[in-house]
Enzyme design. Structure first.
Site, PDB file in Angstrom:
ATOM      1  N   TYR A 177       0.855  -1.199   0.000  1.00 23.34           N
ATOM      2  CA  TYR A 177       0.000   0.000   0.000  1.00 23.34           C
ATOM      3  C   TYR A 177       0.876   1.229   0.000  1.00 23.34           C
ATOM      4  O   TYR A 177       2.081   1.146   0.275  1.00 23.34           O
ATOM      5  CB  TYR A 177      -0.958   0.004   1.193  1.00 23.34           C
ATOM      6  CG  TYR A 177      -0.315   0.337   2.517  1.00 23.34           C
ATOM      7  CD1 TYR A 177       0.290  -0.647   3.282  1.00 23.34           C
ATOM      8  CD2 TYR A 177      -0.311   1.649   2.993  1.00 23.34           C
ATOM      9  CE1 TYR A 177       0.877  -0.345   4.503  1.00 23.34           C
ATOM     10  CE2 TYR A 177       0.285   1.964   4.215  1.00 23.34           C
ATOM     11  CZ  TYR A 177       0.875   0.964   4.966  1.00 23.34           C
ATOM     12  OH  TYR A 177       1.468   1.270   6.164  1.00 23.34           O
ATOM     13  N   CYS A 178       0.235   2.382  -0.315  1.00 19.46           N
ATOM     14  CA  CYS A 178       0.998   3.626  -0.317  1.00 19.46           C
ATOM     15  C   CYS A 178       0.105   4.732   0.239  1.00 19.46           C
ATOM     16  O   CYS A 178      -0.407   4.598   1.330  1.00 19.46           O
ATOM     17  CB  CYS A 178       1.517   3.948  -1.706  1.00 19.46           C
ATOM     18  SG  CYS A 178       0.269   3.843  -2.997  1.00 19.46           S
ATOM     19  N   ARG A 179      -0.071   5.821  -0.530  1.00 20.31           N
ATOM     20  CA  ARG A 179      -0.775   6.966   0.049  1.00 20.31           C
ATOM     21  C   ARG A 179      -2.279   6.901  -0.083  1.00 20.31           C
ATOM     22  O   ARG A 179      -2.999   7.583   0.645  1.00 20.31           O
ATOM     23  CB  ARG A 179      -0.263   8.252  -0.587  1.00 20.31           C
ATOM     24  CG  ARG A 179       1.147   8.574  -0.162  1.00 20.31           C
ATOM     25  CD  ARG A 179       1.717   9.731  -0.934  1.00 20.31           C
ATOM     26  NE  ARG A 179       3.108   9.960  -0.535  1.00 20.31           N
ATOM     27  CZ  ARG A 179       4.040  10.478  -1.318  1.00 20.31           C
ATOM     28  NH1 ARG A 179       3.742  10.807  -2.555  1.00 20.31           N
ATOM     29  NH2 ARG A 179       5.261  10.642  -0.878  1.00 20.31           N
ATOM     30  N   CYS A 183      -2.414   7.142  -5.628  1.00 21.83           N
ATOM     31  CA  CYS A 183      -0.965   7.112  -5.536  1.00 21.83           C
ATOM     32  C   CYS A 183      -0.478   5.897  -6.313  1.00 21.83           C
ATOM     33  O   CYS A 183      -1.075   4.833  -6.278  1.00 21.83           O
ATOM     34  CB  CYS A 183      -0.545   7.021  -4.071  1.00 21.83           C
ATOM     35  SG  CYS A 183       1.231   6.924  -3.839  1.00 21.83           S
ATOM     36  N   ALA A 186       2.385   2.036  -4.868  1.00 22.16           N
ATOM     37  CA  ALA A 186       2.098   0.617  -4.643  1.00 22.16           C
ATOM     38  C   ALA A 186       1.896  -0.123  -5.965  1.00 22.16           C
ATOM     39  O   ALA A 186       2.271  -1.296  -6.098  1.00 22.16           O
ATOM     40  CB  ALA A 186       0.867   0.463  -3.753  1.00 22.16           C
TER      41      ALA A 186
END
Lengths: 224, 224
Positions: A177-179, A183, A186
């Site tokens: 996962y990221c933001r 985003c 990921a």
DNA sequence: CCATTAATCAATCGAACATTTGAATAGCGG
DNA sequence: CCGCTATTCAAATGTTCGATTGATTAATGG
């Protein structure tokens, strides 16, 4: 007529908030600040703006009381004035998603030609992390990880991912996962991991979404 | 780099919503539309704007997909595109109230010199209406009452109040409400009623606040 | 089909805004 | 206290926005 003045004055105040979120660079800055506090320079770099321009936009956000600035040594660190600001930003985004068909079109076009990412159900995820069933991988910069991450997640920023593949098990499934949904960190991470033979999926939710659902968020370094 | 374009494009879309709420006249129009659908002319009259100017602001709101326009005979009726828009507006207002101390100051200054209004607890109110213990009085224009009102409320627009005092019992307590905390209709109504010897208090909440708390809202004419 | 009314369009002008540039300030480290 | 760096300020640019005015379109009723 005093009543008319009251109303005009109040709408004028409300429009201060509106003006603050009426520019795309400012929304991008707000988005970044929802992840973690940052210096002007860091924000400028991430958003691809000049430092002077970033500073001015931040001052607009500050004038609307959406962010706070604190001088720490040589740097000025900006942060959200309140968690409520992040909630407001997310409300705006949700409204935009449901009202503006254009957004869906943009995302669809971007995702075209990429492997579809399996949706990850967050309810079950924490449990599976505890059972060491999956690895949750946070691919954002480390300072964002430190400011808040999914409990049990491992931090490997996207840039360092290729160099640190040995840290990851090939037996376990990896959830990156990221933001948040818009985003691409990921997405890139999953592409790389799959190319290297790992079993990886992307989770769309970021920490703000996770937090908004009332799920636990860990701060600081994670015990390895 | 496709990823940067994706983000820029999305923030640009989000800013469409931001720009829509970046002007005080537009916020006032949104506020009115939260009460009930209306024609351009009616909105212009209520907001104190020229018709042409109102029309242009409405088109901005329409371009951001926050409102819908429908031509009905000679008139164009504008309405919120979705109840979610009202929720977003209320989130904006709540954020502004908590972040901008100026708003509190404006309201305080306005209320100075007026009789303080007893706060009415809405939980108990419906029950007391059913027991015919209190009269709930809606002093907004009738079309707003018809678009949604508190169950059991009596509709007497402020302008007609003085001429229709005989409709009201002097024995029962009167709870007057209007569009919400920043609307002065109910304040005026209470002032008038008290001067005429009625027992009246103001409820700050309007129908949008009532609805947002999940309380029931009635539509159409009320059986007398 | 002409007059009337509601709403929008088109053109205008001044105000407000976004970005860039270069100078100024403020806190460090030697 | 001097030079370095992060940030802000100030001025100048082109652009967008807001409100007004007068003309135009669309529906209705005679």
């Amino acid at each position: 007529m005093a009543e008319a003045n009251l109303k005009k004055a109040i709408y004028k105040q409300l429009s201060r908030i509106g003006k603050a979120v009426a520019s795309s660079p400012r929304l991008e800055l707000l988005d970044l600040l929802c992840q973690s506090p940052r210096t002007v320079e860091a924000l400028a770099r991430e958003a691809g703006l000049s430092v002077a321009n970033t500073s001015q936009h931040l001052q607009v956000l500050h004038a609307a009381r959406l962010v706070d600035a604190r001088k720490e040594g040589l740097f000025v660190t900006y942060r959200l004035a309140d968690q409520q600001v992040c909630e407001f930003y997310r409300t705006l985004r949700t409204l935009a998603e449901s009202r503006l068909a254009e957004i869906e079109a943009i995302v669809r076009q971007f995702n075209q030609g990429r492997e579809s990412m399996e949706a990850v159900e967050k309810q079950a995820l924490l449990e599976r992390v505890r059972r060491a069933d999956v690895i949750v991988l946070d691919v954002r910069p480390t300072e964002e990880y430190r400011a808040g991450h999914i409990p049990g997640a491992v931090s490997i920023p996207l840039r360092e991912l290729e160099a640190h593949l040995s840290k990851l098990s090939r037996r376990r499934k990896i959830v990156a996962y990221c933001r948040g949904p818009y985003c691409v960190l990921a997405v890139e991470a999953v592409k790389l991991l799959r190319a290297k033979g790992f079993r990886a999926v992307r989770m769309e939710q970021g920490v703000p979404e996770w937090r908004a659902e009332g799920l636990p968020v860990a701060v600081g370094e994670e015990a390895k």
